[in-house]
Design a protein around this motif. Sequence first.
Motif, PDB file in Angstrom:
ATOM      1  N   PHE A   7      22.296  35.429  72.037  1.00  0.00           N
ATOM      2  CA  PHE A   7      22.263  37.722  73.049  1.00  0.00           C
ATOM      3  C   PHE A   7      23.386  37.379  74.037  1.00  0.00           C
ATOM      4  CE2 PHE A   7      20.900  41.454  72.056  1.00  0.00           C
ATOM      5  CZ  PHE A   7      20.724  41.698  72.776  1.00  0.00           C
ATOM      6  N   LEU A  64      24.793  40.048  76.498  1.00  0.00           N
ATOM      7  CA  LEU A  64      25.071  41.392  77.117  1.00  0.00           C
ATOM      8  C   LEU A  64      25.935  41.467  78.445  1.00  0.00           C
ATOM      9  CD1 LEU A  64      21.182  40.692  78.410  1.00  0.00           C
ATOM     10  CD2 LEU A  64      22.109  43.178  76.780  1.00  0.00           C
ATOM     11  N   GLN A  73      24.454  46.977  88.269  1.00  0.00           N
ATOM     12  CA  GLN A  73      24.987  47.420  86.884  1.00  0.00           C
ATOM     13  C   GLN A  73      23.922  47.600  85.723  1.00  0.00           C
ATOM     14  OE1 GLN A  73      25.676  42.745  86.008  1.00  0.00           O
ATOM     15  NE2 GLN A  73      26.867  42.947  88.183  1.00  0.00           N
ATOM     16  N   PHE A  92      23.520  48.059  81.379  1.00  0.00           N
ATOM     17  CA  PHE A  92      23.896  46.974  80.757  1.00  0.00           C
ATOM     18  C   PHE A  92      23.915  47.939  79.330  1.00  0.00           C
ATOM     19  CE2 PHE A  92      22.848  42.847  81.721  1.00  0.00           C
ATOM     20  CZ  PHE A  92      22.604  43.096  83.408  1.00  0.00           C
ATOM     21  N   GLY A  93      24.530  47.141  77.911  1.00  0.00           N
ATOM     22  CA  GLY A  93      24.996  47.613  77.002  1.00  0.00           C
ATOM     23  C   GLY A  93      23.838  47.261  76.439  1.00  0.00           C
ATOM     24  N   PRO A  94      23.883  47.523  74.584  1.00  0.00           N
ATOM     25  CA  PRO A  94      22.107  47.647  74.254  1.00  0.00           C
ATOM     26  C   PRO A  94      22.227  45.931  73.611  1.00  0.00           C
ATOM     27  CG  PRO A  94      23.523  48.567  72.802  1.00  0.00           C
ATOM     28  CD  PRO A  94      24.168  48.301  74.598  1.00  0.00           C
ATOM     29  N   GLY A  95      23.837  44.895  73.964  1.00  0.00           N
ATOM     30  CA  GLY A  95      23.844  43.377  73.378  1.00  0.00           C
ATOM     31  C   GLY A  95      24.311  43.493  71.888  1.00  0.00           C
ATOM     32  N   TYR A 154      14.951  45.370  86.803  1.00  0.00           N
ATOM     33  CA  TYR A 154      15.178  45.284  85.232  1.00  0.00           C
ATOM     34  C   TYR A 154      14.024  44.941  84.667  1.00  0.00           C
ATOM     35  CZ  TYR A 154      20.138  45.499  86.810  1.00  0.00           C
ATOM     36  OH  TYR A 154      21.595  46.114  87.445  1.00  0.00           O
ATOM     37  N   GLN A 194      13.258  44.820  79.618  1.00  0.00           N
ATOM     38  CA  GLN A 194      14.545  44.417  78.762  1.00  0.00           C
ATOM     39  C   GLN A 194      13.390  44.476  77.711  1.00  0.00           C
ATOM     40  OE1 GLN A 194      16.161  40.351  78.410  1.00  0.00           O
ATOM     41  NE2 GLN A 194      17.385  41.899  76.960  1.00  0.00           N
ATOM     42  N   GLY A 216      19.306  46.244  75.603  1.00  0.00           N
ATOM     43  CA  GLY A 216      20.007  45.872  76.936  1.00  0.00           C
ATOM     44  C   GLY A 216      19.152  45.884  78.083  1.00  0.00           C
ATOM     45  N   LEU A 217      19.334  45.714  78.775  1.00  0.00           N
ATOM     46  CA  LEU A 217      18.328  46.393  80.310  1.00  0.00           C
ATOM     47  C   LEU A 217      18.555  47.678  81.177  1.00  0.00           C
ATOM     48  CD1 LEU A 217      18.843  42.502  80.597  1.00  0.00           C
ATOM     49  CD2 LEU A 217      18.829  42.331  82.859  1.00  0.00           C
ATOM     50  N   LEU A 240      17.644  49.692  84.661  1.00  0.00           N
ATOM     51  CA  LEU A 240      17.141  49.327  86.163  1.00  0.00           C
ATOM     52  C   LEU A 240      15.882  49.786  86.227  1.00  0.00           C
ATOM     53  CD1 LEU A 240      18.083  48.196  88.542  1.00  0.00           C
ATOM     54  CD2 LEU A 240      18.913  50.811  89.001  1.00  0.00           C
TER      55      LEU A 240
END
Lengths: 115, 113
Positions: free
Chosen positions: A88, A90, A104, A106-109, B36, B38, B43-44, B46
Amino acid sequence: DGGITQSPKYLFRKEGQNVTLSCEQNLNHDAMYWYRQDPGQGLRLIYYSQIVNDFQKGDIAEGYSVSREKKESFPLTVTSAQKNPTAFYLCASSVFGAGGVNEQYFGPGTRLTVT
Amino acid sequence: AQSVTQPDIHITVSEGASLELRCNYSYGATPYLFWYVQSPGQGLQLLLKYFSGDTLVQGIKGFEAEFKRSQSSFNLRKPSVHWSDAAEYFCAVVGGGDDKIIFGKGTRLHILP
């Protein structure tokens, strides 16, 4: 809405083929990152870029390549040299150099499966 | 070298019960710390961050964390969990130069109805 887009969500490839994962952000962030996530391993940094036309290797860069031709885009290529590419992936971005440490986003992956 | 340890790989709590997820870090100076969350296949996001000041930090979704320098810990707490809190939680510390973030290996939270 501002955010990070990764496409596609799922990607399937045959062993021996290179594949490019897309990451786009409209947050006007300077820094972008690629992570790999495997079960029980947490996140491992592949590459990062703090400015356009510049990038640095992370902890597990072997078998991967990146480019940063535009501020909003940071594509990752998984090459045939990557021994275990199924994972996966990211993408993340952050403000950089603003006088402090910034979190940071994050995108959905993208889930890559190589057979 | 900087590092983050999350001692619990899995934690199971009943809905409505309180929650504490443990995080220990190794860092020479004042750390910048994050939690974070998930959800599966996502995605993660915050939850909260600590940079300086008040050691009790409030975050989103009713979470809070307390920075304890003497114990090198940054544990995450919630007084009453909801089924929607089932997810994986990552503690992280800034380290390794260039503001890179080092992540723990995560704690997966399971909620019993």
